[in-house]
Design a protein around this motif. Structure first.
Motif, mmCIF file in Angstrom:
data_model
loop_
_atom_site.group_PDB
_atom_site.id
_atom_site.type_symbol
_atom_site.label_atom_id
_atom_site.label_comp_id
_atom_site.label_asym_id
_atom_site.label_seq_id
_atom_site.Cartn_x
_atom_site.Cartn_y
_atom_site.Cartn_z
ATOM 1 N N LEU A 30 0.829 -1.199 0.000
ATOM 2 C CA LEU A 30 0.000 0.000 0.000
ATOM 3 C C LEU A 30 0.869 1.257 0.000
ATOM 4 N N SER A 31 0.448 2.280 -0.737
ATOM 5 C CA SER A 31 1.204 3.526 -0.805
ATOM 6 C C SER A 31 1.113 4.277 0.523
ATOM 7 N N SER A 32 2.070 5.161 0.741
ATOM 8 C CA SER A 32 2.072 5.940 1.983
ATOM 9 C C SER A 32 0.859 6.856 2.057
ATOM 10 N N TYR A 148 12.100 21.637 8.707
ATOM 11 C CA TYR A 148 12.616 20.267 8.769
ATOM 12 C C TYR A 148 12.322 19.532 7.465
ATOM 13 N N ALA A 149 11.081 19.639 6.985
ATOM 14 C CA ALA A 149 10.688 18.913 5.777
ATOM 15 C C ALA A 149 11.484 19.372 4.562
ATOM 16 N N GLN A 150 11.836 20.654 4.515
ATOM 17 C CA GLN A 150 12.540 21.179 3.355
ATOM 18 C C GLN A 150 13.966 20.669 3.255
ATOM 19 N N VAL A 151 14.515 20.162 4.316
ATOM 20 C CA VAL A 151 15.845 19.560 4.246
ATOM 21 C C VAL A 151 15.830 18.330 3.346
ATOM 22 N N PHE A 152 14.680 17.665 3.256
ATOM 23 C CA PHE A 152 14.580 16.425 2.488
ATOM 24 C C PHE A 152 13.755 16.553 1.210
ATOM 25 N N LEU A 153 12.865 17.537 1.136
ATOM 26 C CA LEU A 153 11.897 17.606 0.043
ATOM 27 C C LEU A 153 11.911 18.968 -0.637
ATOM 28 N N ASP A 154 11.537 18.979 -1.920
ATOM 29 C CA ASP A 154 11.351 20.235 -2.634
ATOM 30 C C ASP A 154 10.073 20.911 -2.155
ATOM 31 N N ASP A 155 9.816 22.116 -2.667
ATOM 32 C CA ASP A 155 8.745 22.948 -2.118
ATOM 33 C C ASP A 155 7.376 22.282 -2.110
ATOM 34 N N MET A 195 9.422 11.134 5.684
ATOM 35 C CA MET A 195 10.282 10.054 5.204
ATOM 36 C C MET A 195 9.598 9.193 4.142
ATOM 37 N N ALA A 196 8.271 9.099 4.206
ATOM 38 C CA ALA A 196 7.539 8.336 3.194
ATOM 39 C C ALA A 196 7.640 8.998 1.824
ATOM 40 N N LYS A 197 7.866 10.309 1.792
ATOM 41 C CA LYS A 197 7.965 11.044 0.538
ATOM 42 C C LYS A 197 9.413 11.317 0.134
ATOM 43 N N THR A 198 10.356 10.984 0.999
ATOM 44 C CA THR A 198 11.765 11.268 0.745
ATOM 45 C C THR A 198 12.420 10.135 -0.029
ATOM 46 N N HIS A 200 15.100 7.480 -0.964
ATOM 47 C CA HIS A 200 16.056 6.779 -0.116
ATOM 48 C C HIS A 200 17.124 6.106 -0.982
ATOM 49 N N VAL A 201 18.334 6.064 -0.477
ATOM 50 C CA VAL A 201 19.441 5.382 -1.129
ATOM 51 C C VAL A 201 19.991 4.353 -0.159
ATOM 52 N N ASP A 202 19.961 3.097 -0.561
ATOM 53 C CA ASP A 202 20.401 2.003 0.315
ATOM 54 C C ASP A 202 19.662 2.024 1.655
ATOM 55 N N GLY A 203 18.383 2.373 1.595
ATOM 56 C CA GLY A 203 17.557 2.341 2.792
ATOM 57 C C GLY A 203 17.686 3.545 3.697
ATOM 58 N N ARG A 204 18.494 4.529 3.307
ATOM 59 C CA ARG A 204 18.677 5.708 4.137
ATOM 60 C C ARG A 204 18.201 6.944 3.385
ATOM 61 N N PRO A 205 17.655 7.950 4.088
ATOM 62 C CA PRO A 205 17.083 9.115 3.419
ATOM 63 C C PRO A 205 18.134 9.962 2.703
ATOM 64 N N ALA A 206 17.756 10.452 1.519
ATOM 65 C CA ALA A 206 18.629 11.346 0.764
ATOM 66 C C ALA A 206 18.227 12.789 1.040
ATOM 67 N N PHE A 207 19.200 13.651 1.181
ATOM 68 C CA PHE A 207 18.909 15.050 1.471
ATOM 69 C C PHE A 207 18.535 15.779 0.181
ATOM 70 N N GLY A 208 17.615 16.738 0.295
ATOM 71 C CA GLY A 208 17.197 17.528 -0.846
ATOM 72 C C GLY A 208 18.153 18.671 -1.120
ATOM 73 N N TRP A 209 17.913 19.365 -2.245
ATOM 74 C CA TRP A 209 18.795 20.471 -2.603
ATOM 75 C C TRP A 209 18.735 21.589 -1.577
ATOM 76 N N ALA A 210 17.611 21.718 -0.921
ATOM 77 C CA ALA A 210 17.495 22.797 0.071
ATOM 78 C C ALA A 210 18.485 22.614 1.213
ATOM 79 N N ALA A 211 18.931 21.386 1.426
ATOM 80 C CA ALA A 211 19.884 21.144 2.505
ATOM 81 C C ALA A 211 21.215 21.851 2.250
ATOM 82 N N PHE A 212 21.490 22.134 0.977
ATOM 83 C CA PHE A 212 22.737 22.830 0.661
ATOM 84 C C PHE A 212 22.653 24.333 0.928
#
Length: 300
Positions: A30-32, A148-155, A195-198, A200-212
């Motif tokens: 089932l989807s998130s 917090y959410a913007q560290v992982f996701l776009d707008d 995290m459901a929308k982020t 993941h690479v090798d099971g770990r969350p990837a940071f979004g561009w906003a994190a830079f």
């Protein structure tokens, strides 16, 4: 920031025992977005004391169909059915409809299908106000949740994740109030949703561009300096993604969002000592896996 939001917790009442076969688990695939509304609906059913037979008689839907619906099996359900169930389970219509609608689009249902499903229940889906204390809590923390959410996701996905968080909290507000700490309950909902929308690479969350978009990057004007800092940041983010969940959240809030330890404690609903301990352990781990530039290549 201070969030002294800890309303008195009402006594937790165990769900009444019910006869008949136990409801099966939610389908793993089932989807998130589907889980976002189905989880609270299942909880409402389990706490209601109703049996599937009783619910079937009230909504005039076969018991087997209700069982499938509550497990996320079969075709995506029409809003008329969800609306009828929510009425019997005393669930608020508006947040449920919002989450159902989003999940319908993710299930590749057309806008025409969604509108046709809900046209007969337009009055029940008119925007309603959440509980006063829910609104107060949202006003207090929404901007911090967005950072917090913007560290992982776009707008757009960031805004959706935060909005979904408060819709889920509206559906589960009684559970939040009955929990040991409303802030901690809410944070767990936010984290799960983000995290459901982020990716993941090798099971770990990837940071979004906003994190830079950190203070150190903004302060660098030379292109070469920015490129070097970008490379270092990539290494740091890769290491950070390996942190345990609690340490990752503290590190993100402290190092990328710039919150004071006291603010992080308030936001997460955990003691200040826990925040400081998580941060110390996180720093120790990051220092152990990231070799400082000035020591590279040194030999004894």
């Amino acid at each position: 920031m201070t969030t002294p939001f800890e309303p008195p917790a009402p006594p937790v009442r165990p769900a009444p025992a019910r006869p008949g076969r136990k409801l099966g688990p939610i389908a793993e695939e089932l989807s998130s977005a589907h889980r976002a509304w189905l989880g609270p609906m299942r909880d409402s059913y389990l706490q209601s004391g109703l049996t599937l037979s009783e619910l079937s008689a009230r909504v005039r839907l076969a018991k087997s169909k209700i069982s499938e619906l509550l497990r996320g099996i079969g075709l995506y359900p029409r809003w008329e059915i969800i609306c009828s169930l929510s009425r019997e389970l005393k669930m608020p219509y508006w947040p449920l409809y919002q989450l159902w609608r989003q999940a319908a689009f993710e299930a590749h249902k057309s806008r025409e299908w969604v509108e046709r499903c809900s046209e007969k229940t337009a009055l029940t889906t008119s925007h309603a106000a959440p509980p006063l204390d829910h609104r107060a809590f949202r006003e207090l923390v929404e901007s911090y949740y967005g950072l917090y959410a913007q560290v992982f996701l776009d707008d757009e996905p960031r805004d959706t994740a935060v909005s979904d968080t408060f819709d889920i909290l509206w559906l589960r507000w009684n559970d939040a109030l009955a929990s040991p700490d409303t802030r901690r309950f809410a944070w767990n909902v936010l984290r799960t949703t983000v995290m459901a929308k982020t990716p993941h690479v090798d099971g770990r969350p990837a940071f979004g561009w906003a994190a830079f978009d950190t203070v150190v990057l903004q302060s660098l004007t030379a292109e070469a300096d920015r490129v070097d800092q970008m490379a270092e940041s990539l290494e740091l983010f890769k290491a950070m993604s390996r942190l345990p969940d609690h340490q990752l959240d503290v590190t993100v809030l402290r190092r990328l969002c710039g919150f004071a330890p006291e603010d992080v404690s308030d936001l997460l609903g955990v003691p200040l000592a826990t925040v400081r301990s998580d941060e110390r352990h996180a720093v120790h781990f990051l220092e152990s896996v990231i070799c400082p530039p000035e020591t590279e290549g040194n030999t004894a």
